[in-house]
Write a protein that holds these residues in place. Structure first.
Motif, PDB file in Angstrom:
ATOM      1  N   LYS A 143     -13.646   2.079 -29.489  1.00  0.00           N
ATOM      2  CA  LYS A 143     -12.690   2.519 -29.384  1.00  0.00           C
ATOM      3  C   LYS A 143     -13.392   4.516 -29.073  1.00  0.00           C
ATOM      4  N   ASP A 144     -14.113   4.548 -29.332  1.00  0.00           N
ATOM      5  CA  ASP A 144     -14.949   5.359 -29.051  1.00  0.00           C
ATOM      6  C   ASP A 144     -15.292   5.732 -27.608  1.00  0.00           C
ATOM      7  N   PHE A 145     -16.036   3.845 -27.264  1.00  0.00           N
ATOM      8  CA  PHE A 145     -15.923   4.554 -24.819  1.00  0.00           C
ATOM      9  C   PHE A 145     -14.512   4.620 -24.650  1.00  0.00           C
ATOM     10  N   ILE A 146     -14.006   4.343 -25.053  1.00  0.00           N
ATOM     11  CA  ILE A 146     -12.367   4.230 -25.020  1.00  0.00           C
ATOM     12  C   ILE A 146     -12.149   5.595 -24.567  1.00  0.00           C
ATOM     13  N   LEU A 147     -11.688   5.986 -25.521  1.00  0.00           N
ATOM     14  CA  LEU A 147     -11.644   7.795 -25.931  1.00  0.00           C
ATOM     15  C   LEU A 147     -12.280   8.876 -25.404  1.00  0.00           C
ATOM     16  N   LYS A 148     -14.058   8.188 -25.397  1.00  0.00           N
ATOM     17  CA  LYS A 148     -14.145   8.972 -24.235  1.00  0.00           C
ATOM     18  C   LYS A 148     -14.363   8.678 -22.691  1.00  0.00           C
TER      19      LYS A 148
END
Length: 202
Positions: free
Chosen positions: A2-7
């Motif tokens: 999730k963090d990777f996608i949002l970043k």
């Protein structure tokens, strides 16, 4: 994940690419005949001035310790990049997209200049507005205006831009880059100049 996608969303829809998206959208939708060599020259100029040059200047500013990260987290860090961006946009208005050539793109970039100047003034008073939201909503308003201007169906583009705008806002909140108020301020700062200038070309 999730963090990777949002970043990734913050990087993919970085404000540095929004002027180019506006230009590409215009040339893909306008029914006006514009010679192919003119279109290519304009696009190449915009790529150089709005993407390549700012990236090079960012690394220069980072080398001399005037900025720390590409996020420009503090209002102090924002001042020089915003000033440089305003100068570049003014150069585009004078040399690349003068008002007597492509009036729609001239006012699109004039709106960008006003948004940049407003963001600069806010930064001087230590107020942050989300530059990501400025870029996304400025392009969004321009795309809607082009659809109205040429009476073409851009419902798909509008739906996609609504999703992208929401995704960018979510990304900036999740990364703790901005507060809700800073996102709303960025939305207003990007949206309003484009809306105001509709009176001059729509």
């Amino acid at each position: 994940m999730k963090d990777f996608i949002l970043k990734a969303i913050s990087y993919v829809f970085h404000p540095i690419i929004m002027p180019l998206l506006g230009v590409l959208f215009y040339f893909s939708k306008t029914p006006r005949f514009i010679p192919e060599h003119v279109v290519k020259a304009k696009i190449i100029s915009i790529v150089i001035l709005t993407i390549i040059l700012p990236i090079l200047l960012y690394f220069l500013l980072k080398t001399i310790n005037r900025v720390q990260t590409i996020e420009l987290k503090s209002t102090k860090e924002r001042l020089i990049p915003l000033f440089i961006n305003a100068v570049i946009t003014l150069l585009i208005l004078i040399r690349v997209l003068p008002p007597d050539e492509i009036i729609e793109l001239y006012f699109f970039f004039l709106g960008i200049l006003c948004s940049t100047f407003a963001c600069f003034i806010l930064a001087m008073f230590k107020v942050k507005a989300s530059i990501h939201m400025i870029g996304v909503t400025g392009f969004f308003m321009f795309a809607v205006a082009i659809g109205l201007h040429y009476h073409i169906n851009i419902n798909g583009t509008i739906a996609l831009m609504m999703i992208i705008t929401g995704a960018v806002a979510t990304s900036r909140l999740h990364l703790k880059a901005h507060t809700n108020e800073e996102l709303l301020l960025g939305l207003f700062t990007g949206f309003m100049p484009q809306l105001i200038f509709l009176n001059y070309w729509l």
